[in-house]
Design a protein around this motif. Sequence first.
Motif, short mmCIF file in Angstrom:
data_model
loop_
_atom_site.label_atom_id
_atom_site.label_comp_id
_atom_site.label_asym_id
_atom_site.label_seq_id
_atom_site.Cartn_x
_atom_site.Cartn_y
_atom_site.Cartn_z
N VAL A 75 0.93 -1.12 -0.20
CA VAL A 75 -0.03 0.14 0.01
C VAL A 75 0.76 1.25 0.01
N ALA A 76 1.85 1.31 0.82
CA ALA A 76 2.85 2.43 1.02
C ALA A 76 3.74 2.79 -0.29
N ALA A 77 3.73 1.49 -1.08
CA ALA A 77 4.47 1.81 -2.29
C ALA A 77 3.83 1.85 -3.81
N CYS A 78 2.42 1.89 -3.46
CA CYS A 78 1.63 1.69 -4.67
C CYS A 78 1.56 3.08 -5.49
N GLY A 79 1.66 3.96 -4.74
CA GLY A 79 1.42 5.61 -5.39
C GLY A 79 0.01 5.96 -5.48
N LEU A 80 -0.93 5.27 -5.20
CA LEU A 80 -2.32 5.64 -5.33
C LEU A 80 -2.93 5.94 -4.05
N LEU A 137 -2.12 -2.56 10.65
CA LEU A 137 -0.87 -2.15 10.03
C LEU A 137 -1.04 -1.28 8.57
N VAL A 138 -2.30 -1.44 8.28
CA VAL A 138 -2.84 -0.74 6.76
C VAL A 138 -3.00 0.88 7.10
N ALA A 139 -3.68 0.96 8.02
CA ALA A 139 -4.13 2.30 8.61
C ALA A 139 -3.30 3.80 8.40
#
Length: 149
Positions: A89-94, A115-117
């Motif tokens: 998620v952190a890397a996807c740029g969206l 961990l995602v929030a």
Amino acid sequence: MNRILVIHGPNLDLLGTREPDVYGRTTLAGIEASLKRIAKENGAEIESFQSNHEGEIVSKIGQASAGFQAIVINPAAYTHTSVAIRDAVAACGLPVVEVHLSNVYRREEFRHHSLVAPVAVGQVTGFGPQSYELGLLAALSACRKGARS
Ligand code: DQA
């Protein structure tokens, strides 16, 4: 046209029969039908992806920027355990919106931590299938603003 990727994590294929007291009786197909309608009303399009496998979800997020402008994700149990999904998620740029059917903060303590929030634009939790609808509207709004996770 904005294209939104909707990702459903493990056991969400069982919606409709899975612990209906917690998750209700709406099936995944029912949720997807209402998301398709809302997307269309907003001049957008969705694609849904469900997987019980962490690596498949990581790969899907990693490829998302080629075809989508935002992601709505219910990481399900991986919310609380997966560094790999958080890193994707952190890397996807969206812009990524995290959603949950149940209010995770009213449940067992191990569900209180996501961990995602911290790498998502925001989180919608506790509104049943409507969490996805609100999450989709938030994702569309983030697209318009050009927000990034
Ligand atoms: C869930 C909440 C998680 O804690 C759980 O593991 C799920 C579903 C929800 O939508 O309420 O599988 O993400």
